[in-house]
Enzyme design. Sequence first.
Site, PDB file in Angstrom:
ATOM      1  N   HIS A 129      93.706  93.542 128.313  1.00  0.00           N
ATOM      2  CA  HIS A 129      94.535  94.643 128.807  1.00  0.00           C
ATOM      3  C   HIS A 129      95.114  95.355 127.596  1.00  0.00           C
ATOM      4  O   HIS A 129      96.329  95.451 127.416  1.00  0.00           O
ATOM      5  CB  HIS A 129      95.625  94.125 129.750  1.00  0.00           C
ATOM      6  CG  HIS A 129      95.530  94.735 131.114  1.00  0.00           C
ATOM      7  ND1 HIS A 129      96.614  95.101 131.853  1.00  0.00           N
ATOM      8  CD2 HIS A 129      94.456  95.062 131.868  1.00  0.00           C
ATOM      9  CE1 HIS A 129      96.222  95.621 133.012  1.00  0.00           C
ATOM     10  NE2 HIS A 129      94.914  95.604 133.036  1.00  0.00           N
ATOM     11  N   HIS A 179      83.911  99.980 130.280  1.00  0.00           N
ATOM     12  CA  HIS A 179      84.744  98.871 130.737  1.00  0.00           C
ATOM     13  C   HIS A 179      84.092  98.107 131.885  1.00  0.00           C
ATOM     14  O   HIS A 179      84.206  96.882 131.962  1.00  0.00           O
ATOM     15  CB  HIS A 179      86.112  99.408 131.174  1.00  0.00           C
ATOM     16  CG  HIS A 179      87.088  98.357 131.552  1.00  0.00           C
ATOM     17  ND1 HIS A 179      87.712  97.546 130.628  1.00  0.00           N
ATOM     18  CD2 HIS A 179      87.563  97.963 132.765  1.00  0.00           C
ATOM     19  CE1 HIS A 179      88.527  96.707 131.246  1.00  0.00           C
ATOM     20  NE2 HIS A 179      88.457  96.943 132.539  1.00  0.00           N
ATOM     21  N   ARG A 226      93.994  86.621 139.658  1.00  0.00           N
ATOM     22  CA  ARG A 226      93.275  86.948 140.894  1.00  0.00           C
ATOM     23  C   ARG A 226      91.772  86.730 140.747  1.00  0.00           C
ATOM     24  O   ARG A 226      91.082  86.428 141.734  1.00  0.00           O
ATOM     25  CB  ARG A 226      93.580  88.392 141.317  1.00  0.00           C
ATOM     26  CG  ARG A 226      95.010  88.581 141.771  1.00  0.00           C
ATOM     27  CD  ARG A 226      95.202  89.916 142.479  1.00  0.00           C
ATOM     28  NE  ARG A 226      94.809  91.039 141.638  1.00  0.00           N
ATOM     29  CZ  ARG A 226      95.578  91.590 140.709  1.00  0.00           C
ATOM     30  NH1 ARG A 226      96.796  91.124 140.483  1.00  0.00           N
ATOM     31  NH2 ARG A 226      95.149  92.626 140.007  1.00  0.00           N
TER      32      ARG A 226
END
Length: 722
Positions: free
Chosen positions: A87, A34, A108
């Site tokens: 996600h 990841h 963000r």
Amino acid sequence: MTLDDGDRDIVRAELGRDLTREEAALFENLWSEHCAYRSSRPLLGAFESDGPDVVVPPGDDAGVVAIPSSDDDAADDTYLAMGIESHNHPSYVDPFDGAATGVGGIVRDILSMGAYPIALTDSLYFGDFDAEYPRYLFEGVVEGISHYGNCIGVPTVAGSVAFHDDYAGNPLVNVACVGLVDADRMVTAEAQRAGNALVLVGGETGRDGLGGASFASEDLDEDAETEDRPAVQVGDPYSEKLLIECNEALLDEGLIESARDLGAAGLGGASSELVAKGGFGADIALDRVPQREPNMSALEILLSESQERMCYEITPENVDRVAAIAERYDLVAAAIGSVTADGNFTCTFEGETAVDVPAEFLGEGAPLNDLDSERPTAPERNLPSDPPAVADAFDRLLASPNTASKRWVYRQYDHEVGVRTAERPGGDAAVLDVPEADAAIALSAGADPNWTDAAPYEGARAVGLENATNLAVAGARPHAAVDCLNGANPETPREYGRFEAIVEGLAEICADLSVPVVGGNVSLYNDSDEGPIPPTPTLAMVGVREEATAPGIDLSGEGSLLVIGDRVLAGETDPALGGSEYLAGLDGTDRVPDLPGDPAGLVDAVRDVARMDSTLAAHDASHGGLAIALAEMVTAETGASVDLTGIDAHGALFHEQAGRAIVETTAPEAVADRLAGVAPVTGLGRTTTDGRLSITTDRGVLTATADRIAERRAVIERELDG
């Protein structure tokens, strides 16, 4: 969280000693697939990321491109930050929080560049809509996205939804965000100077999201919903809204030297990557991190992925001012350490050293995987020997969840907050006004798993061209893109070969279109007990145009109907039904349709046609084929009379060649002139004012009223709203 024995040996050899518990966990997460892209990084160089308007290429929290101003004398100093993330695993374990925190995380990333978020897109992939569990996941994910996006005041304006049996045990949730930043306000995630402070701003740190990066790098198993629940973050959108405004206030006063959001691997990931990128180290006191739960350990503080937190590099003299501004927004701020010149990433806790490793080795030292792959083979032509009647096939496709209306989804999103949205969801691309640049942008996002499952390379090329065509029919020129490359277990040669093929195909079409790919995300190990997902190359593409107008897809009833780029109707090729929704409902296989020979020329020409005053409506023809695209253009007051005699009705109506556009125009000769030498233009018939679609074929006349079309296409609303 357990560091692989081989990786542990590599780290032990580098450090010359055994690892602490915290170091082992930090390497486990930052060297995971990841974070480190160990299986995919060797392939990603295929993407072209350079261009005259590229300001920040891949490698930061988000890519940044300049928006060309329509005023030739004005400087192009308004920038667009673009990012996308997945996600997937969290959204299976907890669909609401998993999807919601995906939105929070990508927003963000945009903040990290100094940009203000102005729009979101969501591309969602689930198992069979008729199955109970995929439908539960679908409802929860949409609720999570709408809740978070609506609360923070960022409109969700575009995206896609697809259903495919192979997502039953592993849905995909891919969210993109774009934001605006002036050239003189932009920051990056690269530390600037030793001696500067590292300051956490946002929410307090809890135990949620522990090991999220390593969790995202593993196959899902049947116990994931319970055993992996602690790896899913819990979001608070109201704190995120405060963080967005606080970030703006800090930028207004020029207080931020560099920034990184706390996403994968939490504080350990954000702070080590920030300093390593600048060639520095860090000295962090974990005791100083504000905690919302008692008795947290060093490992928990280091790797918690609690949401709504940013790590800022701040000069020592400005630390108190940052704390004061954070307090104004009811956020916590804490100076937790400093940037150091020695290149070591060091963390202490309760007087003991928990971590002391080279920052660059931590961030870049993971060895890449050398994996076997099997090249996908083209499917054999095996069409149904007894195809259904054309009218029956059309009726089925109108109500297929893949080609039906997605109004149930986008009506839950606030897509007009911010008062920029000129073209709302429901068409081909959203259009937003950007008066700061005296320009407008268009957004399209999505993929089609039917295409890439049938032929990964060809399907990925079609995905890229379809997104570009979506922008072109809105009168926008494709400008830049970000991608989210979703694949199954790369250690399986078949699946790694399929993943290689989507990377190659998507990279090639973006290069052909001169669209730089300025950022992205890779999500592998999307497998479960149900099996692997289809290779899924989600693309989010932005286009630019001079003003925030577009012809729209609704027919006016006052013009002629043309289709641009349809090679079948032009007699250039036989229909290919591979990857089509038509064939997905039948027992058969076929090759995926070939793309036009000059995709860039076609997209440019379609854009020019969409901008003609004589163009009354324009619509991309792709999912469901020509028949579904025409049905989507009919309104209660307007219809179409189409003649397709002399050609195979099933192939003409239901093949899904990308790069086609249906145009309603009062000047068909002008359209033909613009496409001369580029792509074929075929007359379909005329528009009407009777609210009826009528298509004449060799197999009879297919007719449907606007009311009937709307009723059939409302299957998702009908099923979910009862």
